[in-house]
Design an enzyme around this catalytic site. Structure first.
Site, mmCIF file in Angstrom:
data_model
loop_
_atom_site.group_PDB
_atom_site.id
_atom_site.type_symbol
_atom_site.label_atom_id
_atom_site.label_comp_id
_atom_site.label_asym_id
_atom_site.label_seq_id
_atom_site.Cartn_x
_atom_site.Cartn_y
_atom_site.Cartn_z
ATOM 1 C CB SER A 141 -0.859 -0.005 1.267
ATOM 2 O OG SER A 141 -1.367 1.280 1.538
ATOM 3 C CE1 TYR A 196 -4.238 -2.106 4.987
ATOM 4 C CE2 TYR A 196 -3.322 0.038 4.429
ATOM 5 C CZ TYR A 196 -3.875 -1.165 4.038
ATOM 6 O OH TYR A 196 -4.064 -1.429 2.703
HETATM 7 N N1 LIG Z 1 -8.896 -0.684 -1.143
HETATM 8 C C1 LIG Z 1 -7.833 0.089 -1.077
HETATM 9 O O1 LIG Z 1 -7.902 1.309 -1.149
HETATM 10 C C2 LIG Z 1 -6.486 -0.509 -0.900
HETATM 11 C C3 LIG Z 1 -5.374 0.332 -0.995
HETATM 12 C C4 LIG Z 1 -4.105 -0.214 -0.813
HETATM 13 C C5 LIG Z 1 -3.963 -1.556 -0.568
HETATM 14 N N2 LIG Z 1 -5.066 -2.344 -0.481
HETATM 15 C C6 LIG Z 1 -4.864 -3.752 -0.193
HETATM 16 O O2 LIG Z 1 -5.478 -4.546 -1.178
HETATM 17 C C7 LIG Z 1 -5.893 -5.784 -0.605
HETATM 18 C C8 LIG Z 1 -7.352 -6.030 -0.944
HETATM 19 O O3 LIG Z 1 -8.134 -4.971 -0.489
HETATM 20 P P1 LIG Z 1 -9.667 -4.767 -0.906
HETATM 21 O O4 LIG Z 1 -9.905 -3.315 -0.899
HETATM 22 O O5 LIG Z 1 -10.017 -5.586 -2.080
HETATM 23 O O6 LIG Z 1 -10.376 -5.342 0.400
HETATM 24 P P2 LIG Z 1 -11.588 -6.333 0.544
HETATM 25 O O7 LIG Z 1 -11.988 -6.260 1.991
HETATM 26 O O8 LIG Z 1 -12.623 -6.079 -0.498
HETATM 27 O O9 LIG Z 1 -10.880 -7.742 0.254
HETATM 28 C C9 LIG Z 1 -9.987 -8.347 1.106
HETATM 29 C C10 LIG Z 1 -10.266 -9.827 1.077
HETATM 30 O O10 LIG Z 1 -9.360 -10.478 1.958
HETATM 31 C C11 LIG Z 1 -10.088 -11.506 2.595
HETATM 32 N N3 LIG Z 1 -9.478 -11.892 3.863
HETATM 33 C C12 LIG Z 1 -9.380 -11.169 4.994
HETATM 34 N N4 LIG Z 1 -8.815 -11.914 5.945
HETATM 35 C C13 LIG Z 1 -8.533 -13.124 5.400
HETATM 36 C C14 LIG Z 1 -7.943 -14.315 5.896
HETATM 37 N N5 LIG Z 1 -7.521 -14.429 7.152
HETATM 38 N N6 LIG Z 1 -7.808 -15.347 5.032
HETATM 39 C C15 LIG Z 1 -8.220 -15.265 3.769
HETATM 40 N N7 LIG Z 1 -8.800 -14.177 3.246
HETATM 41 C C16 LIG Z 1 -8.951 -13.116 4.068
HETATM 42 C C17 LIG Z 1 -11.467 -10.896 2.829
HETATM 43 O O11 LIG Z 1 -12.429 -11.885 3.052
HETATM 44 C C18 LIG Z 1 -11.683 -10.154 1.528
HETATM 45 O O12 LIG Z 1 -12.295 -10.987 0.573
HETATM 46 C C19 LIG Z 1 -5.612 -5.680 0.890
HETATM 47 O O13 LIG Z 1 -4.379 -6.293 1.166
HETATM 48 C C20 LIG Z 1 -5.497 -4.198 1.110
HETATM 49 O O14 LIG Z 1 -4.685 -3.888 2.208
HETATM 50 C C21 LIG Z 1 -6.329 -1.863 -0.654
#
Ligand SMILES: NC(=O)c1ccc[n+]([C@@H]2O[C@H](COP(=O)([O-])OP(=O)(O)OC[C@H]3O[C@@H](n4cnc5c(N)ncnc54)[C@H](O)[C@@H]3O)[C@@H](O)[C@H]2O)c1
Length: 273
Positions: free
Chosen positions: A164, A178
């Site tokens: 991130s 985070y």
């Molecule tokens: N959305 C953003 O703005 C953003 C920005 C930077 C980084 N990210 C990163 O991108 C990734 C995905 O984010 P997103 O926005 O799609 O979130 P999201 O919540 O839509 O998806 C995350 C997924 O991870 C799964 N998950 C959580 N804990 C788990 C576990 N213990 N085992 C297996 N699966 C698990 C959840 O069920 C979910 O399906 C994350 O690592 C997040 O930190 C997101």
């Protein structure tokens, strides 16, 4: 052309234009995508399958993965759902075993599973802090560890972790868990890249800025915080899941064969200034 630079001797590999044109092709590749039920996970699956990869997509329950599997099949590829909590080593081992039973190999791993929890540091409940570190850091490590073993035997592999823009600087928004978790993901990426380069395993991270997904709902609903985020992005908008596609295919394909240990910011210029 290239051999001209070697004192005119024709002893350097010439550029192969057919290979260049084909370098993003993922046909015949087998991938695992964790966190496939989430917004970015689905975008990653869509991008990999659009370029020809077959995918085992994972989440804690199979039920939540139906959309991702349908999306992969719509692209004409094979999609399979396997339940796996990435914090549990036995479940990660089972995921790798099942994927090997299905495909007989693992070419690509994308570790998308992750969570965000925000509280003022002084009030951050330790169980929430531990959970963020456990899922984002330990979960990423366990998937890389067990897929890495297979890739080492294969002498080939592409691993993409999801970091991130919060991986290198603090933020007023309550990121005491985070931010450090993503800093660890970025450094883990570099560590694995250095250890596994000799096995021809590329390990790189994609570090997105904010995407409007359920994970960032809390920020989206807070107008003041939303403005703070958007003001920091020179391109003036948040990312959309489609913005993940190019970076994902690039790092999963032969186009990035000499790129390893890098953190690719998909951030509209956010970290440039
Ligand atoms: N959305 C953003 O703005 C953003 C920005 C930077 C980084 N990210 C990163 O991108 C990734 C995905 O984010 P997103 O926005 O799609 O979130 P999201 O919540 O839509 O998806 C995350 C997924 O991870 C799964 N998950 C959580 N804990 C788990 C576990 N213990 N085992 C297996 N699966 C698990 C959840 O069920 C979910 O399906 C994350 O690592 C997040 O930190 C997101």
């Amino acid at each position: 052309m290239i051999n001209k630079y070697k004192n005119g001797k024709d002893n350097m590999e010439k550029i192969n234009l057919d290979a260049v044109k084909n370098m993003f092709n993922l046909e015949g590749k087998a991938a695992i995508v964790t966190g496939g039920a989430g917004a970015l996970g689905e975008a990653v699956c869509a991008a990999l399958s659009a370029y020809g990869a077959d995918i085992v997509v994972t989440g804690r329950t199979v039920k939540t993965l139906e959309d991702a599997v349908k999306g992969i099949e719509k692209a004409g590829r094979k999609g399979y759902a396997v339940a796996c909590d990435v914090t549990k080593e036995d479940e990660v081992e089972n995921l790798v075993k099942k994927t090997m039973d299905i495909f007989g190999k693992i070419d690509i791993l994308v570790t998308v599973a992750g969570i965000a929890k925000r509280f003022p540091a002084e009030d951050f409940p330790v169980e929430d802090f531990r959970q963020v570190i456990d899922i984002n850091v330990t979960g990423t490590f366990l998937c890389c560890k067990h897929v890495g073993k297979i890739m080492k035997e294969q002498g080939y592999g592409k691993i993409i972790t999801i970091s991130s823009v919060r991986d290198f600087a603090g933020h007023t928004g309550g990121y005491a868990a985070y931010g450090p978790s993503k800093a660890a993901v970025s450094l883990l990426t570099k560590q694995l890249a250095t250890e596994w380069a000799k096995y021809k395993i590329n390990v790189n991270a994609i570090a997105p800025t904010i995407f409007w997904t359920p994970l960032t709902q809390q920020v989206l609903e807070d107008e003041k915080l939303k403005k703070i985020f958007l003001d920091r992005i020179p391109m003036g908008r948040a990312a959309v899941p489609q913005d993940m596609a190019g970076a994902t295919v690039y790092l999963a394909s032969a186009a990035s064969d000499f790129i390893t240990g890098q953190v690719l910011y998909v951030d509209g210029g956010c970290t440039a200034g």
